[in-house]
Design an enzyme around this catalytic site. Structure first.
Site, short mmCIF file in Angstrom:
data_model
loop_
_atom_site.label_atom_id
_atom_site.label_comp_id
_atom_site.label_asym_id
_atom_site.label_seq_id
_atom_site.Cartn_x
_atom_site.Cartn_y
_atom_site.Cartn_z
N LYS A 80 27.69 -5.64 42.42
CA LYS A 80 27.31 -4.44 41.68
C LYS A 80 25.79 -4.26 41.69
CE LYS A 80 31.36 -5.13 38.64
NZ LYS A 80 31.83 -5.25 37.24
N TYR A 82 37.41 2.81 39.54
CA TYR A 82 37.82 2.25 38.24
C TYR A 82 38.86 3.14 37.54
CZ TYR A 82 34.39 -1.59 38.08
OH TYR A 82 33.68 -2.77 38.30
N PHE A 113 34.46 2.31 27.41
CA PHE A 113 33.29 1.99 28.23
C PHE A 113 33.34 2.60 29.63
CE2 PHE A 113 36.38 -1.52 28.42
CZ PHE A 113 36.66 -1.56 29.79
N ARG A 147 38.99 -14.30 42.53
CA ARG A 147 38.84 -14.04 41.09
C ARG A 147 38.42 -15.32 40.36
NH1 ARG A 147 39.44 -8.94 38.59
NH2 ARG A 147 40.61 -9.94 36.91
N THR A 195 35.99 -11.91 33.10
CA THR A 195 35.28 -10.63 33.00
C THR A 195 34.04 -10.73 32.12
OG1 THR A 195 37.42 -9.54 33.20
CG2 THR A 195 35.59 -8.20 32.39
N ARG A 225 30.04 -15.53 37.67
CA ARG A 225 29.60 -14.89 36.42
C ARG A 225 29.15 -15.93 35.39
NH1 ARG A 225 34.73 -10.79 36.21
NH2 ARG A 225 33.84 -9.03 37.36
N ASN A 227 28.00 -7.75 34.80
CA ASN A 227 28.62 -9.02 35.26
C ASN A 227 28.61 -9.17 36.78
OD1 ASN A 227 30.62 -7.20 35.83
ND2 ASN A 227 32.19 -8.13 34.53
N HIS A 244 32.44 -7.56 41.45
CA HIS A 244 33.82 -7.09 41.27
C HIS A 244 34.73 -7.78 42.29
CE1 HIS A 244 37.35 -4.46 41.25
NE2 HIS A 244 37.27 -4.51 42.57
N GLU A 271 41.80 -0.60 47.09
CA GLU A 271 40.34 -0.63 47.05
C GLU A 271 39.74 -0.76 48.45
OE1 GLU A 271 40.17 -2.47 42.52
OE2 GLU A 271 39.54 -3.75 44.17
P1 ATP Z 1 36.00 -6.01 37.92
O1 ATP Z 1 37.13 -5.00 38.03
O2 ATP Z 1 34.63 -5.36 37.87
O3 ATP Z 1 36.12 -7.10 38.93
P2 ATP Z 1 37.42 -7.40 35.89
O4 ATP Z 1 38.61 -7.15 36.76
O5 ATP Z 1 37.08 -8.80 35.55
O6 ATP Z 1 36.12 -6.75 36.51
P3 ATP Z 1 38.19 -5.12 34.31
O7 ATP Z 1 39.06 -5.19 33.12
O8 ATP Z 1 38.76 -4.58 35.59
O9 ATP Z 1 37.56 -6.58 34.53
O10 ATP Z 1 36.91 -4.28 33.89
C1 ATP Z 1 36.09 -3.69 34.89
C2 ATP Z 1 34.66 -3.80 34.46
O11 ATP Z 1 34.49 -3.04 33.27
C3 ATP Z 1 34.21 -5.20 34.09
O12 ATP Z 1 33.80 -5.96 35.20
C4 ATP Z 1 33.06 -4.93 33.15
O13 ATP Z 1 31.85 -4.69 33.87
C5 ATP Z 1 33.49 -3.65 32.47
N1 ATP Z 1 34.06 -3.95 31.17
C6 ATP Z 1 35.24 -4.54 30.92
N2 ATP Z 1 35.46 -4.68 29.60
C7 ATP Z 1 34.35 -4.18 29.00
C8 ATP Z 1 33.94 -4.03 27.66
N3 ATP Z 1 34.70 -4.44 26.64
N4 ATP Z 1 32.74 -3.46 27.41
C9 ATP Z 1 31.95 -3.04 28.42
N5 ATP Z 1 32.27 -3.15 29.72
C10 ATP Z 1 33.46 -3.71 30.01
MG MG Z 2 39.10 -5.25 37.49
#
Ligand code: ATP
Ligand code: MG
Length: 137
Positions: free
Chosen positions: A9, A49, A57, A85, A91, A102, A112, A115, A126
């Site tokens: 990112k 997303y 968010f 992962r 996350t 992370r 973080n 992705h 994706e």
């Molecule tokens: P990614 O999809 O980016 O790999 P992830 O699969 O671990 O992350 P997701 O639940 O898909 O987590 O959330 C996507 C992204 O949204 C997270 O990587 C984070 O940057 C953001 N995010 C998730 N939860 C929160 C939250 N509670 N507040 C702010 N941002 C959040």
């Molecule tokens: Mg995700």
């Protein structure tokens, strides 16, 4: 062979973490099959997303993903979706284990740095969203 979509990112790119992150996947034994640096539009970030569009968010997340260069990649190898992962970590970087990307390199959930696709279906979607078939080696 299994493939997953991994993206560094804008915060990870800006902080100079590209080489270190690629190195973790390479040293593990996974194969890089596509890579490019792009600044996604906000509309593109919203597509990426889309599963999170009801979350509070979502807007800030899409603004952030489109705020600068993202390093988009496809990695290939046995178990790469799930193990990718695992390498990335939880996350919320407050909950990611030390030793994960992370866990070692990030502090807050909104920054973080990386992705990774969360399953075979999202990996397929994706990869198709970010890459043309001709860009995959
Ligand atoms: P990614 O999809 O980016 O790999 P992830 O699969 O671990 O992350 P997701 O639940 O898909 O987590 O959330 C996507 C992204 O949204 C997270 O990587 C984070 O940057 C953001 N995010 C998730 N939860 C929160 C939250 N509670 N507040 C702010 N941002 C959040
Ligand atoms: Mg995700």
């Amino acid at each position: 062979l299994e493939r997953t979509f991994i993206a560094i990112k804008p915060d990870g790119v800006q902080r100079g973490l590209i080489a270190g992150i690629i190195s973790r996947f390479e040293r593990k034994g996974y194969k890089l099959v596509a890579i490019k640096l792009i600044v996604p539009s906000k509309e593109f970030a919203q597509k990426h997303y889309h599963d999170l569009k009801e979350r509070p968010f979502f807007n800030g997340l899409c603004d952030f993903l489109s705020s600068g260069p993202v390093l988009a990649m496809v990695w290939e190898g046995e178990g790469v979706i799930k193990y990718g992962r695992k390498l990335i970590g939880a996350t919320d970087p407050q909950k990611s284990e030390p030793g994960t990307i992370r866990g070692d390199l990030a502090v807050v959930v909104g920054r973080n740095i990386i992705h990774g696709s969360d399953g075979p279906e999202t990996a397929k979607d994706e990869i198709a969203l970010w890459f043309q078939p001709s860009e995959l080696v």
